[in-house]
Design a protein around this motif. Structure first.
Motif, PDB file in Angstrom:
ATOM      1  N   THR A  71      53.956 -47.666  32.166  1.00 37.18           N
ATOM      2  CA  THR A  71      54.234 -48.964  32.764  1.00 37.18           C
ATOM      3  C   THR A  71      54.460 -49.969  31.634  1.00 37.18           C
ATOM      4  N   ASP A  72      54.998 -51.125  31.975  1.00 33.11           N
ATOM      5  CA  ASP A  72      55.247 -52.140  30.945  1.00 33.11           C
ATOM      6  C   ASP A  72      53.944 -52.546  30.247  1.00 33.11           C
ATOM      7  N   SER A  73      52.878 -52.692  31.040  1.00 37.73           N
ATOM      8  CA  SER A  73      51.594 -53.077  30.437  1.00 37.73           C
ATOM      9  C   SER A  73      51.046 -51.964  29.557  1.00 37.73           C
ATOM     10  N   SER A  74      51.208 -50.721  29.973  1.00 37.35           N
ATOM     11  CA  SER A  74      50.722 -49.604  29.160  1.00 37.35           C
ATOM     12  C   SER A  74      51.483 -49.521  27.844  1.00 37.35           C
ATOM     13  N   SER A  75      52.785 -49.781  27.878  1.00 34.54           N
ATOM     14  CA  SER A  75      53.563 -49.783  26.639  1.00 34.54           C
ATOM     15  C   SER A  75      53.072 -50.871  25.694  1.00 34.54           C
ATOM     16  N   LEU A  76      52.634 -51.994  26.276  1.00 32.02           N
ATOM     17  CA  LEU A  76      52.181 -53.125  25.464  1.00 32.02           C
ATOM     18  C   LEU A  76      50.812 -52.863  24.840  1.00 32.02           C
ATOM     19  N   TYR A  77      49.919 -52.216  25.604  1.00 29.83           N
ATOM     20  CA  TYR A  77      48.532 -52.077  25.157  1.00 29.83           C
ATOM     21  C   TYR A  77      48.117 -50.656  24.772  1.00 29.83           C
ATOM     22  N   MET A  78      48.890 -49.662  25.162  1.00 25.90           N
ATOM     23  CA  MET A  78      48.477 -48.276  24.933  1.00 25.90           C
ATOM     24  C   MET A  78      49.341 -47.538  23.913  1.00 25.90           C
ATOM     25  N   ASP A  79      50.453 -48.112  23.534  1.00 28.10           N
ATOM     26  CA  ASP A  79      51.308 -47.509  22.507  1.00 28.10           C
ATOM     27  C   ASP A  79      50.750 -47.910  21.143  1.00 28.10           C
ATOM     28  N   SER A  80      50.418 -46.922  20.323  1.00 30.90           N
ATOM     29  CA  SER A  80      49.739 -47.212  19.063  1.00 30.90           C
ATOM     30  C   SER A  80      50.586 -48.027  18.094  1.00 30.90           C
ATOM     31  N   SER A  81      51.893 -48.108  18.320  1.00 31.87           N
ATOM     32  CA  SER A  81      52.751 -48.900  17.442  1.00 31.87           C
ATOM     33  C   SER A  81      52.806 -50.366  17.846  1.00 31.87           C
ATOM     34  N   SER A  82      52.204 -50.702  18.998  1.00 37.34           N
ATOM     35  CA  SER A  82      52.226 -52.078  19.486  1.00 37.34           C
ATOM     36  C   SER A  82      51.227 -52.933  18.730  1.00 37.34           C
ATOM     37  N   GLU A  83      51.592 -54.186  18.489  1.00 37.31           N
ATOM     38  CA  GLU A  83      50.688 -55.132  17.833  1.00 37.31           C
ATOM     39  C   GLU A  83      49.456 -55.402  18.695  1.00 37.31           C
ATOM     40  N   LEU A  84      49.566 -55.159  20.010  1.00 33.97           N
ATOM     41  CA  LEU A  84      48.464 -55.440  20.940  1.00 33.97           C
ATOM     42  C   LEU A  84      47.734 -54.173  21.381  1.00 33.97           C
ATOM     43  N   TYR A  85      47.846 -53.107  20.605  1.00 38.03           N
ATOM     44  CA  TYR A  85      47.232 -51.824  20.949  1.00 38.03           C
ATOM     45  C   TYR A  85      45.722 -51.962  21.111  1.00 38.03           C
ATOM     46  N   LEU A  86      45.209 -51.448  22.252  1.00 40.95           N
ATOM     47  CA  LEU A  86      43.798 -51.570  22.566  1.00 40.95           C
ATOM     48  C   LEU A  86      43.029 -50.262  22.403  1.00 40.95           C
ATOM     49  N   GLY A  87      43.697 -49.214  21.990  1.00 41.50           N
ATOM     50  CA  GLY A  87      43.068 -47.902  21.958  1.00 41.50           C
ATOM     51  C   GLY A  87      41.811 -47.834  21.126  1.00 41.50           C
ATOM     52  N   THR A  88      41.788 -48.563  20.008  1.00 39.27           N
ATOM     53  CA  THR A  88      40.618 -48.491  19.142  1.00 39.27           C
ATOM     54  C   THR A  88      39.391 -49.144  19.768  1.00 39.27           C
ATOM     55  N   SER A  89      39.575 -49.901  20.853  1.00 36.91           N
ATOM     56  CA  SER A  89      38.418 -50.513  21.516  1.00 36.91           C
ATOM     57  C   SER A  89      37.562 -49.482  22.225  1.00 36.91           C
ATOM     58  N   PHE A  90      38.030 -48.244  22.334  1.00 45.33           N
ATOM     59  CA  PHE A  90      37.229 -47.208  22.974  1.00 45.33           C
ATOM     60  C   PHE A  90      35.966 -46.920  22.170  1.00 45.33           C
ATOM     61  N   ASP A  91      35.971 -47.205  20.872  1.00 44.89           N
ATOM     62  CA  ASP A  91      34.747 -47.069  20.089  1.00 44.89           C
ATOM     63  C   ASP A  91      33.663 -47.984  20.644  1.00 44.89           C
ATOM     64  N   LEU A  92      34.059 -49.182  21.053  1.00 48.68           N
ATOM     65  CA  LEU A  92      33.110 -50.128  21.630  1.00 48.68           C
ATOM     66  C   LEU A  92      32.604 -49.622  22.979  1.00 48.68           C
ATOM     67  N   ILE A  93      33.507 -49.097  23.795  1.00 54.54           N
ATOM     68  CA  ILE A  93      33.097 -48.578  25.100  1.00 54.54           C
ATOM     69  C   ILE A  93      32.131 -47.418  24.927  1.00 54.54           C
ATOM     70  N   ASP A  94      32.443 -46.525  24.002  1.00 53.87           N
ATOM     71  CA  ASP A  94      31.543 -45.400  23.738  1.00 53.87           C
ATOM     72  C   ASP A  94      30.154 -45.894  23.355  1.00 53.87           C
ATOM     73  N   ALA A  95      30.101 -46.905  22.492  1.00 52.94           N
ATOM     74  CA  ALA A  95      28.812 -47.432  22.050  1.00 52.94           C
ATOM     75  C   ALA A  95      28.041 -48.047  23.209  1.00 52.94           C
ATOM     76  N   SER A  96      28.750 -48.742  24.091  1.00 50.99           N
ATOM     77  CA  SER A  96      28.065 -49.371  25.227  1.00 50.99           C
ATOM     78  C   SER A  96      27.522 -48.326  26.196  1.00 50.99           C
ATOM     79  N   LEU A  97      28.234 -47.216  26.333  1.00 47.93           N
ATOM     80  CA  LEU A  97      27.774 -46.169  27.251  1.00 47.93           C
ATOM     81  C   LEU A  97      26.525 -45.472  26.737  1.00 47.93           C
ATOM     82  N   ARG A  98      26.316 -45.499  25.417  1.00 46.09           N
ATOM     83  CA  ARG A  98      25.134 -44.835  24.870  1.00 46.09           C
ATOM     84  C   ARG A  98      23.841 -45.528  25.288  1.00 46.09           C
ATOM     85  N   SER A  99      23.942 -46.783  25.733  1.00 46.45           N
ATOM     86  CA  SER A  99      22.735 -47.471  26.190  1.00 46.45           C
ATOM     87  C   SER A  99      22.146 -46.795  27.423  1.00 46.45           C
TER      88      SER A  99
END
Length: 379
Positions: free
Chosen positions: A90-118
């Protein structure tokens, strides 16, 4: 020995619905892992154009059958579109999920993983009400970095569009209060390079901002401190406070005012639409809390009476709202101008600062440091 009578019980009709709900209870985790795996294998990088699963798997170097299943799942979750056996982001996925995008959010999964460990301490929290809170600087760093990624999704641009060019005169000094990730400073300095932009936050935030400024090559001075424990650094023509207590807590207004020069400008941004977090998030937030901190209710945003109290505190401090704007995402931006001070001094500064270099009219010319505005005879 077990009783065999239980083998002959015919449960009610609702038991089938119950078992279905029970069997699907972990679907949220499964969706999380599917999206996480798609990001780690960079599938979105190869889905910009409609492609078959075979084509995507060849580009990504993944198994074709599993890739097809993942693409089908992404389409069901709304992260991709499927038509005639071809998948595209989708257009939003291309914006936030494509690793070449300036707005890539994929690396935020490290934060999600850390929060789930609680959740590892969840049973202890149920029995005891809370589990010991351990300050984790690395987790804070990841959290603040993730907030920066999300801010690049439009929050920074909205604030820059709210700011009027006439407010940002050459040579003025601007302080970002509780600046967090530092990206607001970077954006403001980039648009108004003649401003002296400074950053203020606690040591943990300053560490994130230092890396941010280095990445962007931004010349911004960092001032470490806590506005609850001490004063906000003074001598500023403009202060910016975005999504922190200084933008919504009336008790912090006097400190904001004292940080400003005569006729200074305070630009604040806050959530105004009250939102109730899902109970799962409320539970997670309360599994581990700092000792003495209140129980998190999950309510975010500011009720109308709180906003009115903040405006009243600003009025009491001699600050008047000169611009107010609400956004579609439930936030509000307000600019407050100090009504006290020497108008002639401000006008003289506005005329001279663009044409000549010299001492700042609101600063002590002897030391070069900011004079405290409340000590100025013009107030």
């Amino acid at each position: 020995m077990k009783d065999v009578d239980g083998l002959f019980v015919r449960p009610g009709e609702d038991s089938f619905d119950f078992r279905e709900r029970y069997s699907r209870i972990a679907d949220g985790y499964r969706r999380y892992m599917i999206l996480r795996g798609a990001l780690e294998t960079r599938l979105f990088d190869f889905m910009a154009e409609p492609s078959t699963a075979e084509e995507i798997s060849e580009r990504a170097g993944t198994d074709q059958r599993m890739t097809e299943l993942v693409c089908e799942a992404l389409a069901e979750m709304g992260f991709a579109e499927e038509s005639g056996g071809r998948f595209r982001s989708t257009d939003s996925s291309s914006l936030y999920m494509d690793s070449s995008s300036e707005l890539y959010l994929g690396t935020s999964f490290d934060l999600i993983d850390a929060s789930l460990r609680s959740w590892d301490s969840f049973e202890d929290a149920v029995r005891n009400g809370n589990t010991p809170y351990r300050e984790d600087p690395d987790r804070f760093y990841r959290s603040m970095t993730a907030f920066g990624w999300f801010s690049k999704g439009g929050f920074i641009a909205e604030l820059l569009d709210f700011i009027e060019d006439g407010w940002m005169l050459p040579g003025m000094r601007l302080l970002d209060v509780a600046g967090g990730h530092g990206l607001y400073c970077v954006a403001i300095k980039s648009r108004y390079p003649s401003l002296e932009v400074r950053y203020f936050d606690r040591e943990a935030g300053a560490r994130v901002a230092a890396d941010t400024f280095s990445e962007y090559g931004a010349d911004i001075k960092i001032l470490a401190g806590d506005y609850y424990a001490a004063e906000i650094p003074g001598g500023n023509d403009i202060v910016v406070s975005s999504f922190n207590d200084a933008s919504c807590k009336p008790e912090l207004v006097p400190k904001l005012r004292r940080a400003l020069n005569p006729k200074g400008l305070a630009i604040v941004r806050r959530y105004v639409m009250e939102v109730q977090d899902p109970v799962e998030r409320v539970i997670q937030a309360n599994i581990s809390r700092p000792e003495g901190s209140p129980f998190w209710t999950g309510r975010r945003g500011q009720p109308q009476e709180a906003l009115e109290s903040y405006d009243e505190a600003m009025e009491d401090a001699g600050m008047a709202a000169v611009k107010r704007e609400r956004t579609a995402n439930g936030t509000e931006m307000v600019a407050y101008r100090s009504e006290r001070g020497s108008c002639a001094l401000v006008q003289a500064y506005a005329k001279s600062s663009a044409t000549r270099a010299g001492p700042h009219p609101f600063r002590d010319s002897g030391s070069g440091e900011a004079a405290h505005p409340m000590e100025s005879p013009s107030l």
